[in-house]
Design a protein around this motif. Structure first.
Motif, PDB file in Angstrom:
ATOM      1  N   GLU A 148       0.850  -1.187   0.000  1.00 14.07           N
ATOM      2  CA  GLU A 148       0.000   0.000   0.000  1.00 14.07           C
ATOM      3  C   GLU A 148       0.885   1.236   0.000  1.00 14.07           C
ATOM      4  O   GLU A 148       1.896   1.295   0.702  1.00 14.07           O
ATOM      5  N   ASP A 149       0.509   2.224  -0.801  1.00 21.39           N
ATOM      6  CA  ASP A 149       1.186   3.514  -0.840  1.00 21.39           C
ATOM      7  C   ASP A 149       0.224   4.552  -0.285  1.00 21.39           C
ATOM      8  O   ASP A 149      -0.752   4.920  -0.932  1.00 21.39           O
ATOM      9  N   SER A 150       0.501   5.018   0.935  1.00 20.96           N
ATOM     10  CA  SER A 150      -0.403   5.965   1.582  1.00 20.96           C
ATOM     11  C   SER A 150      -0.138   7.404   1.167  1.00 20.96           C
ATOM     12  O   SER A 150      -0.862   8.309   1.558  1.00 20.96           O
ATOM     13  N   GLY A 151       0.919   7.619   0.394  1.00 19.81           N
ATOM     14  CA  GLY A 151       1.289   8.969   0.018  1.00 19.81           C
ATOM     15  C   GLY A 151       2.434   9.491   0.864  1.00 19.81           C
ATOM     16  O   GLY A 151       3.343  10.151   0.382  1.00 19.81           O
ATOM     17  N   GLU A 152       2.405   9.174   2.168  1.00 23.14           N
ATOM     18  CA  GLU A 152       3.474   9.592   3.070  1.00 23.14           C
ATOM     19  C   GLU A 152       4.487   8.485   3.292  1.00 23.14           C
ATOM     20  O   GLU A 152       5.654   8.745   3.549  1.00 23.14           O
ATOM     21  N   GLN A 153       4.047   7.232   3.201  1.00 19.82           N
ATOM     22  CA  GLN A 153       4.959   6.110   3.366  1.00 19.82           C
ATOM     23  C   GLN A 153       4.480   4.909   2.552  1.00 19.82           C
ATOM     24  O   GLN A 153       3.306   4.803   2.233  1.00 19.82           O
ATOM     25  N   ASP A 154       5.435   4.048   2.222  1.00 23.68           N
ATOM     26  CA  ASP A 154       5.111   2.796   1.549  1.00 23.68           C
ATOM     27  C   ASP A 154       4.992   1.712   2.612  1.00 23.68           C
ATOM     28  O   ASP A 154       5.851   1.607   3.496  1.00 23.68           O
ATOM     29  N   ILE A 155       3.945   0.889   2.504  1.00 16.96           N
ATOM     30  CA  ILE A 155       3.696  -0.145   3.507  1.00 16.96           C
ATOM     31  C   ILE A 155       3.562  -1.494   2.819  1.00 16.96           C
ATOM     32  O   ILE A 155       2.830  -1.625   1.838  1.00 16.96           O
ATOM     33  N   SER A 156       4.286  -2.502   3.318  1.00 19.58           N
ATOM     34  CA  SER A 156       4.090  -3.875   2.849  1.00 19.58           C
ATOM     35  C   SER A 156       3.635  -4.720   4.038  1.00 19.58           C
ATOM     36  O   SER A 156       4.158  -4.587   5.149  1.00 19.58           O
ATOM     37  N   ILE A 157       2.633  -5.567   3.807  1.00 16.19           N
ATOM     38  CA  ILE A 157       2.053  -6.390   4.864  1.00 16.19           C
ATOM     39  C   ILE A 157       2.129  -7.850   4.432  1.00 16.19           C
ATOM     40  O   ILE A 157       1.565  -8.231   3.405  1.00 16.19           O
ATOM     41  N   SER A 158       2.825  -8.658   5.227  1.00 11.47           N
ATOM     42  CA  SER A 158       3.058 -10.064   4.880  1.00 11.47           C
ATOM     43  C   SER A 158       2.534 -10.992   5.963  1.00 11.47           C
ATOM     44  O   SER A 158       2.495 -10.639   7.147  1.00 11.47           O
ATOM     45  N   ILE A 159       2.130 -12.179   5.524  1.00 16.21           N
ATOM     46  CA  ILE A 159       1.851 -13.288   6.433  1.00 16.21           C
ATOM     47  C   ILE A 159       2.946 -14.313   6.211  1.00 16.21           C
ATOM     48  O   ILE A 159       3.246 -14.681   5.068  1.00 16.21           O
ATOM     49  N   GLU A 160       3.564 -14.801   7.292  1.00 16.23           N
ATOM     50  CA  GLU A 160       4.699 -15.711   7.193  1.00 16.23           C
ATOM     51  C   GLU A 160       4.533 -16.889   8.145  1.00 16.23           C
ATOM     52  O   GLU A 160       3.818 -16.808   9.141  1.00 16.23           O
ATOM     53  N   LYS A 161       5.246 -17.989   7.800  1.00 18.01           N
ATOM     54  CA  LYS A 161       5.221 -19.194   8.626  1.00 18.01           C
ATOM     55  C   LYS A 161       6.631 -19.579   9.014  1.00 18.01           C
ATOM     56  O   LYS A 161       7.543 -19.567   8.181  1.00 18.01           O
ATOM     57  N   SER A 162       6.811 -19.931  10.295  1.00 19.74           N
ATOM     58  CA  SER A 162       8.120 -20.344  10.776  1.00 19.74           C
ATOM     59  C   SER A 162       8.453 -21.749  10.272  1.00 19.74           C
ATOM     60  O   SER A 162       7.655 -22.681  10.439  1.00 19.74           O
ATOM     61  N   VAL A 163       9.612 -21.892   9.684  1.00 21.39           N
ATOM     62  CA  VAL A 163      10.056 -23.201   9.200  1.00 21.39           C
ATOM     63  C   VAL A 163      10.296 -24.144  10.365  1.00 21.39           C
ATOM     64  O   VAL A 163      10.008 -25.340  10.298  1.00 21.39           O
ATOM     65  N   SER A 164      10.821 -23.621  11.462  1.00 19.29           N
ATOM     66  CA  SER A 164      11.201 -24.460  12.596  1.00 19.29           C
ATOM     67  C   SER A 164      10.032 -24.814  13.510  1.00 19.29           C
ATOM     68  O   SER A 164       9.911 -25.948  13.972  1.00 19.29           O
ATOM     69  N   SER A 165       9.132 -23.849  13.781  1.00 23.00           N
ATOM     70  CA  SER A 165       8.066 -24.100  14.761  1.00 23.00           C
ATOM     71  C   SER A 165       6.682 -24.252  14.142  1.00 23.00           C
ATOM     72  O   SER A 165       5.775 -24.765  14.792  1.00 23.00           O
ATOM     73  N   GLY A 166       6.500 -23.788  12.910  1.00 20.11           N
ATOM     74  CA  GLY A 166       5.190 -23.861  12.278  1.00 20.11           C
ATOM     75  C   GLY A 166       4.257 -22.742  12.677  1.00 20.11           C
ATOM     76  O   GLY A 166       3.097 -22.712  12.263  1.00 20.11           O
TER      77      GLY A 166
END
Length: 432
Positions: A148-166
């Motif tokens: 997302e580009d809010s005009g004042e800052q660029d924002i990236s939003i991710s969902i991630e999974k831990s390889v070690s713990s799940g």
């Protein structure tokens, strides 16, 4: 004999024909498999790193990153809905600006290192705020990301999974500009601790916010002048504060070679100096790289400031408004707006900011009829001039007029940063 020979020839022809048919069938199978894309990936999904081609043949850029991972187990997790939100600000040490975020009210932040704050809720560690990084970690596999580009800052939003713990987590990265330089702060939080509403609150209200005064590094350009002298002109506040002498000591101890001339005349106004021929001749001759002028007690001083500006222009000398603590704010503003090309180094406001933020008035003012400025106020003014000319913090200061123990006690980190922070602002967390 002829009959037998004839049967053998028929057998060989049939065998050859069958071989060709089998080969053709195998070739067709291979071509069909290749056209279906089998063998081009691991079969878990489609990698789309370079965009897509629509039916018109045009390439379009994806706004959401599609990955080869199809894990959606996080959708089964119940997420916490915050009862309320508070604003917290994260800034680099010594910066006048930071990233302001609205986050759940029960989150607490504890400094782990110069670049990381740990996030806790109800005593549990749930994430981190990280400075100068996007927060990526080799143990965490990215499942999805959108930007997302809010005009004042660029924002990236991710969902991630831990390889070690799940385990699953959110990783939100903010890129924003401070003084034309890009800064980055990442937020990593356990998946269940951020509802969709909370994420929307964070990204909607994220902003680069001023948290302190502008240190005004290097704002005065004296490169057009060959002079190694500066001149401070004003009334008795120049004398009582010892600002000129403190500046000279500061310059000498930091290995600079500028000479500071300072003239103090009781009850002087701008016009007192604008028509002093000896002073004006020195300015016109190019003796000074910069002239600092006090004495703004009425709007008509703008007319006299214009006369002084004309003399400075004749020699390429920088003219700087440097109002003392008891001068009229409205007259300062009026003159600065009226006379173009004049710098403003607001000594009055800098001293008042310390008082407004809980400082002891009598550390900066003498208890007399005019509340003259003390040498501590003079130290503040000298620090401002030094920063404005040299574009850096003076790392060494003398003890002739103010003790360094008093400077540290009264001014805090100001000598190291040149920034005064607003004590009434929301919680500010400093990296570094």
């Amino acid at each position: 004999m002829k009959a037998v020979f004839y049967n053998k020839r028929i057998t060989k022809a049939m065998a050859a024909k069958m071989t060709k048919s089998v080969f053709a069938a195998l070739l067709l199978v291979v071509l069909l498999l290749c056209s279906c894309g089998i063998g081009s990936g691991d079969g878990d999904g489609i990698e789309t790193t370079g965009g897509t081609i629509d039916e018109t043949g045009a390439e379009t850029t994806l706004t959401e990153t599609e990955t080869t991972e199809s894990d959606t187990g996080y959708l089964e997790i119940d997420r916490v809905e915050p009862k309320d939100y508070i604003t917290s600000c994260f800034a680099a040490d010594g910066s006048a600006f930071g990233l302001s975020l609205r986050m759940p009210e029960d989150w607490r932040f504890e400094k782990q290192s110069k670049s990381i704050f740990n996030i806790y809720t109800n005593g549990r560690h749930i994430g981190e705020v990280i400075f100068g990084s996007d927060g990526k970690d080799s143990d965490w596999k990215e499942l999805s990301t959108y930007f997302e580009d809010s005009g004042e800052q660029d924002i990236s939003i991710s969902i991630e999974k831990s390889v070690s713990s799940g385990a699953y987590r959110h990783r939100i990265c903010f890129d924003f500009s401070v003084n034309d330089e890009t800064q980055r702060i990442a937020l990593t939080v356990d998946y269940q601790e951020l509802s969709e509403a909370a994420i929307n609150k964070i990204k909607t209200y994220a902003q680069c916010k001023k948290v302190g005064s502008d240190p005004q590094f290097g704002i005065i350009d004296i490169e057009n002048s060959n002079a190694d002298r500066v001149l401070i002109l004003g009334n008795s506040f120049i004398h009582s504060s010892r600002v000129g002498s403190i500046l000279q000591e500061m310059i000498d101890r930091n290995g600079k070679h500028t000479v500071v001339d300072h003239i103090s005349i009781g009850y002087a106004l701008v016009e007192t100096f604008a028509y002093d021929e000896l002073i004006m001749d020195d300015i016109r001759s190019g003796m000074y790289g910069a002239v600092f002028i006090c004495g703004f007690y009425s709007n008509d001083q703008a007319t006299h400031l214009a006369v002084l500006k004309e003399a400075c222009d004749a020699s390429g000398t920088a003219l700087v408004m440097f109002p003392a603590h008891n001068e009229q704010a409205s007259s300062v503003k009026y003159a600065h707006k009226r006379v173009k090309g004049v710098y403003l180094l607001n000594w009055k406001d800098e001293v008042q900011a310390f008082i407004d933020n809980g400082g002891n008035k009598w550390d900066f003012c003498i208890d007399d009829q005019h509340l003259h400025s003390t040498p501590m106020a003079g130290y503040v003014g000298a620090h401002m001039i030094y920063r404005a000319i040299y574009g850096e913090i003076p790392t060494r200061a003398g003890n002739q007029f103010v003790s360094q123990s008093d400077v540290k006690r009264i001014l805090g980190d100001y000598p190291k940063t040149g920034v005064i922070y607003d004590s009434g602002a929301s919680d500010i967390y400093f990296f570094g």
